[in-house]
Design an enzyme around this catalytic site. Structure first.
Site, PDB file in Angstrom:
ATOM      1  N   LYS A 116     -15.923  -2.540  -5.196  1.00  0.00           N
ATOM      2  CA  LYS A 116     -14.956  -2.751  -6.280  1.00  0.00           C
ATOM      3  C   LYS A 116     -14.770  -4.224  -6.630  1.00  0.00           C
ATOM      4  O   LYS A 116     -14.434  -4.552  -7.772  1.00  0.00           O
ATOM      5  CB  LYS A 116     -13.620  -2.100  -5.924  1.00  0.00           C
ATOM      6  CG  LYS A 116     -13.735  -0.600  -5.586  1.00  0.00           C
ATOM      7  CD  LYS A 116     -14.360   0.209  -6.730  1.00  0.00           C
ATOM      8  CE  LYS A 116     -14.805   1.599  -6.279  1.00  0.00           C
ATOM      9  NZ  LYS A 116     -15.518   2.335  -7.316  1.00  0.00           N
ATOM     10  N   LYS A 158      -6.609  -4.722  -2.106  1.00  0.00           N
ATOM     11  CA  LYS A 158      -7.444  -3.526  -2.212  1.00  0.00           C
ATOM     12  C   LYS A 158      -8.691  -3.655  -1.364  1.00  0.00           C
ATOM     13  O   LYS A 158      -9.244  -4.746  -1.233  1.00  0.00           O
ATOM     14  CB  LYS A 158      -7.872  -3.296  -3.671  1.00  0.00           C
ATOM     15  CG  LYS A 158      -6.728  -3.056  -4.629  1.00  0.00           C
ATOM     16  CD  LYS A 158      -7.253  -2.797  -6.032  1.00  0.00           C
ATOM     17  CE  LYS A 158      -6.112  -2.391  -6.955  1.00  0.00           C
ATOM     18  NZ  LYS A 158      -6.600  -2.107  -8.323  1.00  0.00           N
ATOM     19  N   GLY A 165      -7.755   4.635  -5.193  1.00  0.00           N
ATOM     20  CA  GLY A 165      -6.445   4.423  -4.592  1.00  0.00           C
ATOM     21  C   GLY A 165      -6.446   4.346  -3.074  1.00  0.00           C
ATOM     22  O   GLY A 165      -5.402   4.124  -2.470  1.00  0.00           O
ATOM     23  N   HIS A 208      -2.859   5.258 -16.478  1.00  0.00           N
ATOM     24  CA  HIS A 208      -4.268   5.322 -16.094  1.00  0.00           C
ATOM     25  C   HIS A 208      -5.013   5.997 -17.241  1.00  0.00           C
ATOM     26  O   HIS A 208      -4.826   7.174 -17.495  1.00  0.00           O
ATOM     27  CB  HIS A 208      -4.386   6.116 -14.787  1.00  0.00           C
ATOM     28  CG  HIS A 208      -5.795   6.452 -14.389  1.00  0.00           C
ATOM     29  ND1 HIS A 208      -6.178   6.579 -13.082  1.00  0.00           N
ATOM     30  CD2 HIS A 208      -6.911   6.685 -15.117  1.00  0.00           C
ATOM     31  CE1 HIS A 208      -7.465   6.874 -13.031  1.00  0.00           C
ATOM     32  NE2 HIS A 208      -7.929   6.956 -14.247  1.00  0.00           N
ATOM     33  N   GLU A 275     -12.436   3.110 -15.696  1.00  0.00           N
ATOM     34  CA  GLU A 275     -10.995   3.296 -15.550  1.00  0.00           C
ATOM     35  C   GLU A 275     -10.256   2.018 -15.925  1.00  0.00           C
ATOM     36  O   GLU A 275     -10.623   0.938 -15.471  1.00  0.00           O
ATOM     37  CB  GLU A 275     -10.732   3.667 -14.084  1.00  0.00           C
ATOM     38  CG  GLU A 275      -9.281   3.844 -13.723  1.00  0.00           C
ATOM     39  CD  GLU A 275      -9.103   3.983 -12.196  1.00  0.00           C
ATOM     40  OE1 GLU A 275      -9.968   4.579 -11.537  1.00  0.00           O
ATOM     41  OE2 GLU A 275      -8.098   3.469 -11.697  1.00  0.00           O
ATOM     42  N   GLU A 288     -11.936   0.093 -12.296  1.00  0.00           N
ATOM     43  CA  GLU A 288     -13.145   0.446 -11.570  1.00  0.00           C
ATOM     44  C   GLU A 288     -14.003   1.368 -12.417  1.00  0.00           C
ATOM     45  O   GLU A 288     -13.555   1.870 -13.450  1.00  0.00           O
ATOM     46  CB  GLU A 288     -12.831   1.062 -10.201  1.00  0.00           C
ATOM     47  CG  GLU A 288     -11.795   2.146 -10.186  1.00  0.00           C
ATOM     48  CD  GLU A 288     -11.371   2.499  -8.745  1.00  0.00           C
ATOM     49  OE1 GLU A 288     -11.792   3.567  -8.278  1.00  0.00           O
ATOM     50  OE2 GLU A 288     -10.627   1.727  -8.109  1.00  0.00           O
ATOM     51  N   ASN A 290     -16.472   4.789 -12.169  1.00  0.00           N
ATOM     52  CA  ASN A 290     -16.953   5.920 -11.378  1.00  0.00           C
ATOM     53  C   ASN A 290     -18.320   6.328 -11.903  1.00  0.00           C
ATOM     54  O   ASN A 290     -18.498   6.517 -13.106  1.00  0.00           O
ATOM     55  CB  ASN A 290     -15.982   7.085 -11.469  1.00  0.00           C
ATOM     56  CG  ASN A 290     -14.613   6.702 -10.947  1.00  0.00           C
ATOM     57  OD1 ASN A 290     -14.502   6.012  -9.935  1.00  0.00           O
ATOM     58  ND2 ASN A 290     -13.571   7.101 -11.646  1.00  0.00           N
ATOM     59  N   ARG A 292     -20.193   9.060 -11.601  1.00  0.00           N
ATOM     60  CA  ARG A 292     -20.455  10.503 -11.431  1.00  0.00           C
ATOM     61  C   ARG A 292     -19.850  11.258 -12.616  1.00  0.00           C
ATOM     62  O   ARG A 292     -19.104  10.687 -13.400  1.00  0.00           O
ATOM     63  CB  ARG A 292     -19.776  10.998 -10.152  1.00  0.00           C
ATOM     64  CG  ARG A 292     -18.255  10.775 -10.220  1.00  0.00           C
ATOM     65  CD  ARG A 292     -17.473  11.432  -9.116  1.00  0.00           C
ATOM     66  NE  ARG A 292     -16.043  11.400  -9.397  1.00  0.00           N
ATOM     67  CZ  ARG A 292     -15.239  10.381  -9.132  1.00  0.00           C
ATOM     68  NH1 ARG A 292     -15.708   9.289  -8.581  1.00  0.00           N
ATOM     69  NH2 ARG A 292     -13.959  10.446  -9.445  1.00  0.00           N
ATOM     70  N   ARG A 338      -4.960  21.128 -13.060  1.00  0.00           N
ATOM     71  CA  ARG A 338      -5.736  21.488 -11.856  1.00  0.00           C
ATOM     72  C   ARG A 338      -4.936  22.505 -11.046  1.00  0.00           C
ATOM     73  O   ARG A 338      -3.816  22.235 -10.624  1.00  0.00           O
ATOM     74  CB  ARG A 338      -6.007  20.259 -11.001  1.00  0.00           C
ATOM     75  CG  ARG A 338      -6.857  19.223 -11.705  1.00  0.00           C
ATOM     76  CD  ARG A 338      -7.329  18.199 -10.699  1.00  0.00           C
ATOM     77  NE  ARG A 338      -7.965  17.082 -11.379  1.00  0.00           N
ATOM     78  CZ  ARG A 338      -8.614  16.112 -10.752  1.00  0.00           C
ATOM     79  NH1 ARG A 338      -8.706  16.129  -9.426  1.00  0.00           N
ATOM     80  NH2 ARG A 338      -9.169  15.125 -11.430  1.00  0.00           N
TER      81      ARG A 338
HETATM   82  C1  MV4 Z   1      -3.577  -1.106  -9.402  1.00  0.00           C
HETATM   83  C2  MV4 Z   1      -2.216  -0.811  -9.641  1.00  0.00           C
HETATM   84  C3  MV4 Z   1      -1.408  -1.838 -10.052  1.00  0.00           C
HETATM   85  N1  MV4 Z   1      -1.892  -3.088 -10.192  1.00  0.00           N
HETATM   86  N2  MV4 Z   1      -4.016  -2.370  -9.543  1.00  0.00           N
HETATM   87  C4  MV4 Z   1      -4.936   3.182  -7.861  1.00  0.00           C
HETATM   88  C5  MV4 Z   1      -6.259   3.827  -8.096  1.00  0.00           C
HETATM   89  C6  MV4 Z   1      -7.197   2.716  -8.239  1.00  0.00           C
HETATM   90  N3  MV4 Z   1      -8.288   3.062  -9.068  1.00  0.00           N
HETATM   91  C7  MV4 Z   1      -6.397   1.625  -8.828  1.00  0.00           C
HETATM   92  N4  MV4 Z   1      -5.024   1.948  -8.532  1.00  0.00           N
HETATM   93  C8  MV4 Z   1      -4.053   1.097  -8.879  1.00  0.00           C
HETATM   94  N5  MV4 Z   1      -4.455  -0.180  -9.040  1.00  0.00           N
HETATM   95  C9  MV4 Z   1      -3.181  -3.318  -9.928  1.00  0.00           C
HETATM   96  N6  MV4 Z   1      -3.649  -4.557 -10.058  1.00  0.00           N
HETATM   97  C10 MV4 Z   1      -1.799   0.492  -9.484  1.00  0.00           C
HETATM   98  C11 MV4 Z   1      -2.709   1.465  -9.088  1.00  0.00           C
HETATM   99  C12 MV4 Z   1      -2.146   2.747  -8.935  1.00  0.00           C
HETATM  100  C13 MV4 Z   1      -2.548   3.818  -9.723  1.00  0.00           C
HETATM  101  C14 MV4 Z   1      -3.547   3.713 -10.681  1.00  0.00           C
HETATM  102  C15 MV4 Z   1      -3.943   4.767 -11.438  1.00  0.00           C
HETATM  103  C16 MV4 Z   1      -3.329   5.982 -11.251  1.00  0.00           C
HETATM  104  C17 MV4 Z   1      -2.360   6.141 -10.312  1.00  0.00           C
HETATM  105  C18 MV4 Z   1      -1.958   5.064  -9.531  1.00  0.00           C
HETATM  106  C19 MV4 Z   1      -0.950   5.256  -8.594  1.00  0.00           C
HETATM  107  C20 MV4 Z   1      -0.575   4.203  -7.826  1.00  0.00           C
HETATM  108  C21 MV4 Z   1      -1.168   2.957  -7.986  1.00  0.00           C
END
Ligand code: MV4
Length: 453
Positions: A116, A158, A165, A208, A275, A288, A290, A292, A338
């Site tokens: 990532k 991260k 996540g 998201h 995403e 990020e 994905n 797939r 789902r």
């Molecule tokens: C974050 C964030 C807040 N700030 N990055 C969770 C999944 C991963 N793909 C990235 N995620 C997050 N990254 C920054 N800089 C909050 C999340 C996050 C989140 C993102 C998408 C959907 C649900 C989530 C739930 C908690 C935190």
């Protein structure tokens, strides 16, 4: 075109791939664990091979057994589905070196996007907006602290090998950062055998939103619009929809063009998803990629009229994408719920067991992608999803109403499911108005104590 495809997966996605192969007149090979002997993917495939005991490590994730199954059945390509080995670069390499086409991107693309921190740097260099943060992985806690000091709290640590996540830690001050850094490293090391971590500014209450991308071997790259995936719990998505009620047409065009530019920077091949997190003020950041086909691909299929799995197979066989960006048309609105074998009244705990009665809803705009039937036993070893309920309508209100009706129609007896959760969520005023962010589920369940019975 391929003559025979082996599906290295189970459940609804195995059925989905079998159906796409049928349309393309390609023979199919199912693989199954001892727990899946009575599964529909075994019955519907032209041939099937038992690949071992129930635990995934002994079956669906056991590379040598999958390759042997492909060899003995004379398959020429392997579709990994989602989960299991779908984003395992080593598996993609082994498929190719054994003479099978891996239906997906190259191992090199999987590897690059799988780290990532590398993905983030790659996309930033391609000109995509990224959240302020570290330049690659962090050497130590002091580097983390000095960087956090300059970008400002809160920050998020991260795991480089994480994604979806897993392996994340939020820090609101220096003390939390110093405590969280070591924990994040240890968790990452334990979960991914790689303790590399990086840092970003933390975006509170984001949305998201992800873009569907598709590339072919002739250098064509298109996007198929976005999916709103903010309704999730513990990083498990529960409801997805397309289009996002939050994006304007102008935003869709501009973010979509960005996503295409990013994917072009790595010469992306086959289906992929980029995403993004959207801030309250509409700013967006690459998170990020994905590599797939995703669980929620049907909502994109409903609004574009395309068959993404057929497209994956055609592109993997060397054919061109079936349409250009200009030919992509979006029409109507689609929502997916789902259906999981989980007891939402008890913290969504798994509820495996025998399904004693199953009634599948129908009618205009209703699609059910599921591998279950009355008498089927949901095994405890795998993902708890037993199906996806997808509602399409000419606009969001029509799709929502159809979903509400389908959720009343569906009957699943013998096990607990997420159907009552979806009924609650779909009827919620905030959901109805499209006012959803990643804290929606938490807020919904807090506000509405679960009624007894
Ligand atoms: C974050 C964030 C807040 N700030 N990055 C969770 C999944 C991963 N793909 C990235 N995620 C997050 N990254 C920054 N800089 C909050 C999340 C996050 C989140 C993102 C998408 C959907 C649900 C989530 C739930 C908690 C935190």
């Amino acid at each position: 075109m391929f003559r025979k495809v082996l599906i290295a997966n189970r459940g609804e996605i195995a059925l989905r791939v079998i159906r796409a192969c049928r349309e393309l007149r390609i023979a199919t090979v199912a693989v199954f664990s001892e727990a899946d002997r009575d599964s529909l993917h075994v019955r519907l495939a032209d041939e099937s091979v038992c690949i071992g005991p129930p635990p995934p490590s002994q079956s669906y994730n056991y590379i040598a057994r999958l390759i042997s199954a492909a060899e003995v059945t004379g398959a020429d390509a392997i579709h990994p589905g989602y989960g299991f080995l779908s984003e395992n670069a080593h598996f993609a390499d082994v498929c190719v070196s054994c003479g099978f086409t891996f239906i997906g991107p190259t191992s090199e693309m999987i590897r690059r996007m799988g780290d990532k921190a590398v993905a983030r740097r790659t996309m930033r260099e391609a000109g995509l907006p990224c959240v302020p943060g570290s330049e690659g992985v962090l050497a130590d806690v002091d580097e983390a602290q000095s960087l956090a000091g300059s970008i400002g709290y809160p920050v998020i640590i991260k795991a480089a090998a994480g994604g979806g996540g897993r392996g994340m830690r939020v820090a609101w001050d220096e003390k939390q950062l110093r405590a969280g850094f070591g924990i994040a490293q240890a968790e990452a090391g334990a979960a991914f055998s790689n303790d590399a971590v990086y840092l970003e500014k933390y975006i509170a209450r984001p949305r998201h939103i992800e873009f569907q991308l598709f590339g072919d071997g002739q250098g064509h790259l298109i996007h198929l619009g976005e999916r709103e995936c903010s309704v999730q719990r513990n990083h498990q998505k529960l409801i997805e929809e397309s289009p996002s009620p939050f994006l304007s047409d102008a935003q869709r065009r501009s973010v979509g063009a960005m996503a295409v530019k990013g994917a072009q920077a790595i010469g992306y091949l086959n289906a992929g998803t980029m995403e993004f997190l959207f801030d309250q003020d509409g700013s967006f950041y690459f998170m990020e990629m994905n590599t797939r086909i995703q669980v929620e691909h049907p909502v994109t299929e409903e609004v574009t009229g395309l068959d993404l799995v057929k497209e994956q197979i055609r592109v993997a066989a060397g054919e061109s994408l079936s349409l250009t960006q200009d030919q992509v048309e979006w029409r109507g609105h689609a929502i997916e719920c789902r259906i999981n074998a989980e007891d939402y009244e008890h913290g969504f705990r798994p509820s495996p067991g025998k399904i004693t009665y199953w009634y599948k809803p129908g009618g205009p705009g209703i699609r059910v992608d599921s591998h279950v039937y009355a008498g089927y036993g949901v095994p405890p070893y795998y993902d708890s999803m037993i199906g996806k309920l997808i509602a399409y309508g000419k606009d969001r209100p029509e799709a929502l109403r159809r979903m509400e009706i389908a959720l009343e129609e569906i009957i699943v007896e013998g096990i607990k499911t997420t159907v009552p959760f979806h009924q609650l969520a779909i009827r919620d005023a905030r959901f109805q108005s499209g006012d959803i962010d990643t804290h929606f589920v938490e807020a919904l369940l807090k506000k509405e104590p679960v009624a007894a019975g």
